[in-house]
Enzyme design. Structure first.
Site, short mmCIF file in Angstrom:
data_model
loop_
_atom_site.label_atom_id
_atom_site.label_comp_id
_atom_site.label_asym_id
_atom_site.label_seq_id
_atom_site.Cartn_x
_atom_site.Cartn_y
_atom_site.Cartn_z
N TYR A 73 18.56 35.23 41.86
CA TYR A 73 19.80 35.61 41.19
C TYR A 73 20.73 36.34 42.16
O TYR A 73 20.30 36.81 43.22
CB TYR A 73 19.51 36.52 39.98
CG TYR A 73 18.97 37.88 40.35
CD1 TYR A 73 19.84 38.94 40.64
CD2 TYR A 73 17.60 38.12 40.41
CE1 TYR A 73 19.35 40.18 40.99
CE2 TYR A 73 17.11 39.36 40.76
CZ TYR A 73 17.98 40.39 41.06
OH TYR A 73 17.51 41.62 41.41
N HIS A 98 59.75 24.84 50.31
CA HIS A 98 58.82 25.60 51.17
C HIS A 98 58.22 26.78 50.42
O HIS A 98 57.00 26.98 50.41
CB HIS A 98 59.58 26.07 52.42
CG HIS A 98 58.75 26.94 53.31
ND1 HIS A 98 58.75 28.32 53.22
CD2 HIS A 98 57.87 26.64 54.29
CE1 HIS A 98 57.91 28.82 54.12
NE2 HIS A 98 57.37 27.81 54.78
N MET A 137 54.22 23.60 61.58
CA MET A 137 54.40 23.02 62.91
C MET A 137 55.61 22.09 62.92
O MET A 137 56.34 22.01 61.96
CB MET A 137 53.13 22.32 63.33
CG MET A 137 52.03 23.33 63.59
SD MET A 137 50.53 22.54 64.11
CE MET A 137 50.23 21.50 62.72
N ARG A 182 55.59 13.43 64.65
CA ARG A 182 55.21 14.35 63.56
C ARG A 182 53.88 15.04 63.83
O ARG A 182 52.90 14.38 64.14
CB ARG A 182 55.08 13.56 62.25
CG ARG A 182 56.16 12.55 62.03
CD ARG A 182 55.83 11.63 60.87
NE ARG A 182 55.73 12.31 59.59
CZ ARG A 182 55.36 11.71 58.48
NH1 ARG A 182 55.02 10.42 58.49
NH2 ARG A 182 55.29 12.40 57.36
N SER A 201 15.52 43.10 46.44
CA SER A 201 16.94 42.88 46.18
C SER A 201 17.67 43.19 47.47
O SER A 201 17.55 44.30 48.00
CB SER A 201 17.41 43.79 45.05
OG SER A 201 18.79 43.60 44.86
N ARG A 250 18.14 51.59 40.39
CA ARG A 250 17.86 52.08 41.74
C ARG A 250 17.73 53.59 41.72
O ARG A 250 18.60 54.28 41.21
CB ARG A 250 19.00 51.68 42.68
CG ARG A 250 18.77 52.23 44.08
CD ARG A 250 19.88 51.85 45.03
NE ARG A 250 21.09 52.60 44.76
CZ ARG A 250 22.24 52.40 45.42
NH1 ARG A 250 22.32 51.44 46.33
NH2 ARG A 250 23.30 53.12 45.13
N CYS A 307 22.29 42.30 45.60
CA CYS A 307 23.15 43.17 44.80
C CYS A 307 24.29 43.78 45.61
O CYS A 307 24.95 44.69 45.15
CB CYS A 307 22.32 44.25 44.12
SG CYS A 307 21.52 45.34 45.30
N ARG A 330 48.55 12.98 50.48
CA ARG A 330 47.31 13.73 50.65
C ARG A 330 46.91 14.23 49.27
O ARG A 330 47.72 14.23 48.34
CB ARG A 330 47.51 14.90 51.61
CG ARG A 330 48.30 16.01 50.98
CD ARG A 330 48.72 17.08 51.94
NE ARG A 330 49.98 17.57 51.44
CZ ARG A 330 50.89 18.21 52.15
NH1 ARG A 330 50.71 18.39 53.42
NH2 ARG A 330 51.99 18.62 51.59
N GLY A 376 54.79 23.00 56.80
CA GLY A 376 55.95 23.57 57.46
C GLY A 376 55.62 24.46 58.64
O GLY A 376 56.51 25.08 59.21
N ARG A 378 23.28 52.02 39.75
CA ARG A 378 23.22 53.17 40.66
C ARG A 378 23.03 54.41 39.80
O ARG A 378 23.63 54.51 38.73
CB ARG A 378 24.52 53.31 41.44
CG ARG A 378 24.87 52.10 42.27
CD ARG A 378 26.25 52.34 42.91
NE ARG A 378 26.73 51.12 43.54
CZ ARG A 378 27.38 50.15 42.90
NH1 ARG A 378 27.63 50.28 41.59
NH2 ARG A 378 27.78 49.08 43.54
N LYS A 427 47.44 14.00 58.07
CA LYS A 427 48.57 13.10 57.89
C LYS A 427 48.26 11.73 58.47
O LYS A 427 48.47 10.70 57.82
CB LYS A 427 49.80 13.71 58.58
CG LYS A 427 51.11 13.15 58.11
CD LYS A 427 52.27 13.82 58.86
CE LYS A 427 52.53 15.23 58.36
NZ LYS A 427 53.50 15.95 59.20
P1 ADP Z 1 55.84 18.11 57.45
O1 ADP Z 1 54.41 18.12 57.81
O2 ADP Z 1 56.54 19.37 57.71
O3 ADP Z 1 56.07 17.55 56.07
P2 ADP Z 1 56.57 15.52 58.43
O4 ADP Z 1 56.02 15.02 59.70
O5 ADP Z 1 55.97 14.98 57.19
O6 ADP Z 1 56.53 17.10 58.46
O7 ADP Z 1 58.10 15.17 58.50
C1 ADP Z 1 59.14 15.94 58.05
C2 ADP Z 1 60.06 15.13 57.15
O8 ADP Z 1 60.55 13.99 57.81
C3 ADP Z 1 59.35 14.64 55.92
O9 ADP Z 1 60.21 14.72 54.83
C4 ADP Z 1 59.06 13.21 56.23
O10 ADP Z 1 58.97 12.42 55.09
C5 ADP Z 1 60.24 12.82 57.09
N1 ADP Z 1 59.88 11.77 58.02
C6 ADP Z 1 58.88 11.83 58.92
N2 ADP Z 1 58.78 10.66 59.58
C7 ADP Z 1 59.76 9.85 59.10
C8 ADP Z 1 60.13 8.51 59.37
N3 ADP Z 1 59.50 7.78 60.27
N4 ADP Z 1 61.16 8.00 58.68
C9 ADP Z 1 61.81 8.75 57.76
N5 ADP Z 1 61.50 10.01 57.45
C10 ADP Z 1 60.46 10.56 58.11
MG MG Z 2 55.40 15.96 55.40
MG MG Z 3 22.46 50.57 50.18
#
Ligand code: ADP
Ligand code: MG
Ligand code: MG
Length: 895
Positions: free
Chosen positions: A874, A452, A102, A91, A786, A635, A854, A335, A100, A580, A22
């Protein structure tokens, strides 16, 4: 001094290991000039240091203060100030995305005073109190470990009191009251007041993110995804922007292409007047990007432009999080996005056609696991009886049939008993992870393709239908209602993650179009399919052909009979790497092998062999016919002989009972004596493989003769059999020389008798460490090696697979002795080292030594890459994995 804090402008996308995915991508977007709220990232190194020492590294505090001051000075606002306060989000963000898993805390900096400043500065009192109650809720749950239901129940109660459906309908006064309630709950459950000091909030939130690395669910996720446990997470401190500032604001998630089907064109979900995770949580039903275009054309246009820019820059499908604050667009995350298997193939070839990537690169964008998924069966569309319950969103493809369960515990219990279940939830959250892993499929009532459930299921390759709005789930009562059908726990349903359809009962499944393509060719597979499938088939075909063009490894199949060989050949096998022969002694023939074992004289034994020989010759003729023109490695008999005799305990009882009644069958007595004689404590390490060939006169001779005769017969009929004879479990070159002498004599005599001259190479399996370590000598007597990596893994580790897998592998995986079972993916450091030694030493003795593998590892993607690197000729795997091995061998060659 270690630098623990990086401003967004200091990083870039390649610093993922240090800044987390991130953070690295926020930096990349910042440097691309995209509208990212300013902020900075605390490194994964700081997290590792925190987790090791149990406290923050000393320099972190100072560096954090400096970074915060710079941010405040740039913006001209102070964190949590009583007038126009700066607020930030804290974050999590690891190197590899763990959706989701952490924690993140939004609106840090709000307190009893700054909430008023925020109301004033924004001119929107409701917004300020909504933000404050969100902070209390998230902080309470994630930082102070208070059960989330304490807050969500209070929120629900407030809505009920006001008679409203959604939280946006609560006004400023309602929210103020909730804030009072939330603060009281925090005091009650945590034993202390909610910290009013903004810096204290920030520090506690950072620490909570560090600690969220080690929650149970994060660990489970990492084990499944094979993410190392010691990587740690970065922490991103990001200036808040507000999607909950009324109707011209909102928050959304989008993909530059549809991650479910791969169809090109942006795809997204948007929620008006909402913050952060409201979209992902599926709390309200979302709008589409088309709706957003109508609502706010300017922001929409800008969003499209940003997305195109990101795609061109990353040259791949990107997923993004964005927020619109009073018609101003902000980018909060991007990402390279996860996608379904089908989407991966389609997108890879689309990008080639758009000249963004080459075909070689396209090969790196798909993998064998995805191809395997596309080969799974699907529901029978033409099937007669199907009761459609409803259609939700096609979130993650596949066909899953199972009994309904409503919680993780039930799903786990069922999985333990091997019963397939469908996990049915209103919506899922990270606590459902284990249940999702255990279930065959996931069905939710709420949430879109970015919820999620959808994101996690796609990541796991698990079938998922989400957002089936007609489904009314009562998790407490364990019932779900769709229309007038009521489903209870244990009722069978079938869900189609490709179409979103949900059916009552158990729907029949048929071959997938990709499986049809692989077995019967493109033309056959294209008959009667829709546009999307047609495109998918062309993509798979194109990439597989390219892999065939590039790969250096040959791909053979492990097949024991003509039928399997035939199938393997259709799937692209270039020969058989392991046939076999033990099944050739089973069934009706068991009696003959019993006679061999019980024979009192060599004549008796020869008589039994003579009856077996024509039968075996016929087996080999079938096999060699199916693979005509391609190499077939046969074999010689490997398993211990007692496997062909009756069970020791049963026979003992039978003889004892017969003795008691005075009517003993002398044949049974002889048999029992033989069983006793052949009994071994460790059959895996006993009389088997080449040792049998040396100890049981005539046994290998029978097989060698049958093979040579079969090949000679076919050759005289004009066919082109290319048979190779393989000796198992060799540990010393002497064993091999002894067998070779015998074999050469037999081959010469068959040539004389049949008048067919033919060269039949004789080689050996390498499945004992000693064989690998003495490969220099062994290659003197072997024309090919083999690697039998199943036995080689057992003998290298000193594991008996049948015993260890059930007994303690789970513990070993848990405790990090290995990341993945060495029977699943080759243990490169140990077993791989032996292979490397054998390859180098063997080739030194015999430069044209042919080298193959194998064991089951021949079909495992990571292992295939290793075999490519060490220069094998192979791999050989089960027929169904042949296409996967072809693809992976091609990928190995271009990566
Ligand atoms: P996750 O990895 O679970 O997506 P994020 O760190 O991306 O967690 O954040 C959770 C939510 O909060 C996401 O929808 C993100 O866009 C929103 N969010 C995070 N930082 C901000 C911010 N500075 N302003 C507004 N929304 C935010
Ligand atoms: Mg996010
Ligand atoms: Mg054997």
């Amino acid at each position: 001094m270690t630098q623990y804090v990086y401003g967004f402008a200091e990083g870039n996308k390649d610093l993922g290991e240090l800044l987390g995915g991130k953070g690295a991508n926020l930096a990349e977007m910042t440097n691309l000039g995209l509208p990212v709220p300013p902020g900075f990232t605390i490194t994964t190194e700081a997290c590792r240091s925190y987790l090791a020492a149990g406290k923050e590294p000393g320099e972190l505090r100072v560096q954090l203060t400096m970074a915060l001051r710079r941010l405040e000075d740039d913006l001209g606002r102070r964190l949590g100030d009583r007038h126009d306060p700066l607020l930030v989000s804290v974050r999590s963000g690891a190197m590899q995305s763990m959706p989701g898993m952490m924690e993140t805390v939004l609106n840090v900096g709000l307190n009893d005073a700054s909430v008023k400043g925020l109301a004033e500065a924004s001119g929107n009192e409701r917004f300020a109190w909504d933000s404050y109650r969100r902070l209390l809720q998230m902080f309470g749950k994630t930082v102070l470990d208070i059960d989330g239901e304490v807050f969500s129940d209070a929120l629900d109660a407030a809505k009920t009191v006001r008679g409203v459906q959604t939280d946006v309908e609560l006004d400023a006064e309602d929210l103020k009251a909730l804030v009072v309630e939330f603060k009281a709950a925090i005091l009650k459950h945590s034993g202390s007041e909610f910290p009013q000091h903004p810096r204290e909030q920030l520090d506690l939130a950072v620490r909570a993110v560090f600690e969220s690395w080690n929650t149970d669910r994060a660990r489970i996720y990492r084990r499944r995804e094979r993410i190392p446990n010691d990587a740690g997470t970065a922490v991103n401190i990001c200036t808040m922007v507000f999607g909950n500032l009324g109707d011209t604001s909102g928050t959304g998630v989008a993909f530059t292409r549809d991650p479910a089907s791969g169809t090109s064109g942006a795809y997204g979900d948007y929620l008006v007047n909402a913050q952060g995770e409201d979209v992902v949580a599926g709390i309200r039903n979302t709008l589409s990007l088309a709706d957003l275009e109508e609502l706010d054309p300017a922001s929409f246009q800008q969003l499209m432009k940003v997305m195109r820019r990101l795609e061109t820059h990353y040259r791949d499908l990107c997923d993004i999080e964005f927020t619109i604050e009073r018609s101003k667009l902000w980018m909060l995350q991007t990402r390279v996005g996860k996608r379904t298997a089908g989407a991966a193939f389609r997108i890879a070839t689309q990008l080639v056609d758009e000249d963004l990537i080459t075909l070689d690169e396209a090969l790196t964008r798909v993998d064998g696991a995805q191809l395997a998924q596309l080969m799974f069966p699907q529901f029978d569309v033409a099937g007669a009886q199907r009761t459609l319950l409803g259609t939700g969103m096609a979130a993650s493809p596949g066909a899953a049939v199972g009994a309904v369960v409503f919680d993780s515990e039930a799903a786990i219990a069922a999985a333990r008993e091997g019963r397939p279940v469908i996990l049915v939830r209103k919506e899922t959250n990270p606590d459902d992870l284990e249940g999702m892993i255990a279930a065959s499929g996931v069905l939710t009532a709420r949430g879109g393709k970015t919820s999620h459930a959808a994101v996690v299921a796609r990541g796991m390759g698990k079938t998922c239908v989400c957002g089936l709005a007609a489904l009314d789930v009562d998790e407490r009562a364990k019932t779900a209602r769709v229309g007038d059908v009521v489903l209870g726990e244990g009722d069978l349903i079938s869900i189609d993650g490709t179409t979103g359809e949900v059916f009552a009962g158990d729907v029949a499944v048929v071959a997938s179009p990709v499986a049809t393509y692989l077995e019967s060719g493109l033309d056959a597979a294209l008959v009667g399919v829709n546009e999307e499938t047609r495109d998918l088939l062309h993509s798979v075909d194109r990439l597989l052909r390219h892999a065939d063009l590039r790969r250096r490894l040959g791909v053979r199949a492990n097949a024991d009979n003509g039928e399997d060989a035939d199938r393997a050949r259709h799937l692209g096998a270039e020969g058989i790497g392991l046939c076999r022969t033990e099944h050739m002694f089973l069934g009706d023939r068991r009696e003959l092998i019993e006679q061999v074992i019980l024979a009192r004289t060599q004549n008796e034994r020869e008589a039994a062999f003579e009856r077996l020989r024509p039968l075996q010759r016929q087996d080999f003729i079938e096999l060699l016919t199916a693979m005509d023109g391609l190499p077939v490695t046969i074999r010689l008999l490997d398993p211990p002989l007692h496997e062909f005799l009756p069970d020791r305990t049963e026979l003992t009882v039978k003889v004892a009972l017969a003795a008691a009644s005075g009517a003993v069958d002398p044949a049974d007595e002889r048999l029992l004596a033989a069983v006793e004689r052949l009994h071994e404590s460790n059959p895996m390490l006993g009389l088997r493989g080449v040792r049998l060939g040396l100890v049981v006169p005539g046994l290998f001779a029978l097989q060698i003769k049958a093979i040579a005769e079969a090949a000679a017969q076919l050759r005289s009929e004009g066919a082109n059999p290319k048979v190779e004879i393989m000796i198992p479990l060799v540990g010393s070159v002497m064993e091999l020389f002894l067998i070779r002498d015998e074999a050469d004599a037999i081959l010469r005599s068959v040539a004389e008798q049949t008048q067919v001259a033919q060269a039949i190479p004789i080689g050996t399996m390498i499945e004992l460490p000693r064989a690998a370590l003495t490969a220099t000598r062994i290659a003197e007597a072997a024309e090919f090696f083999s690697f039998g990596t199943n036995d080689l893994t057992q003998t290298t580790w000193g594991f008996s697979r049948d015993d260890v897998e059930a007994a303690f592998f789970a513990t070993y995986l848990d405790r990090g002795v290995f990341m993945v079972s060495p029977f699943e993916s080759l243990d490169v450091d140990g077993v791989g080292r032996l292979i490397q030694i054998a390859v180098a030493d063997g080739r030194r003795t015999r430069p044209d030594l042919k080298l193959g593998i194998c064991g089951e590892h021949g079909g495992d993607p990571e292992s295939i890459h290793f075999f490519h690197r060490v220069g094998l000729d192979y791999v050989s795997c089960s027929p169904f994995r042949v296409p996967i091995a072809r693809l992976e061998a091609g990928r190995a060659a271009v990566m």
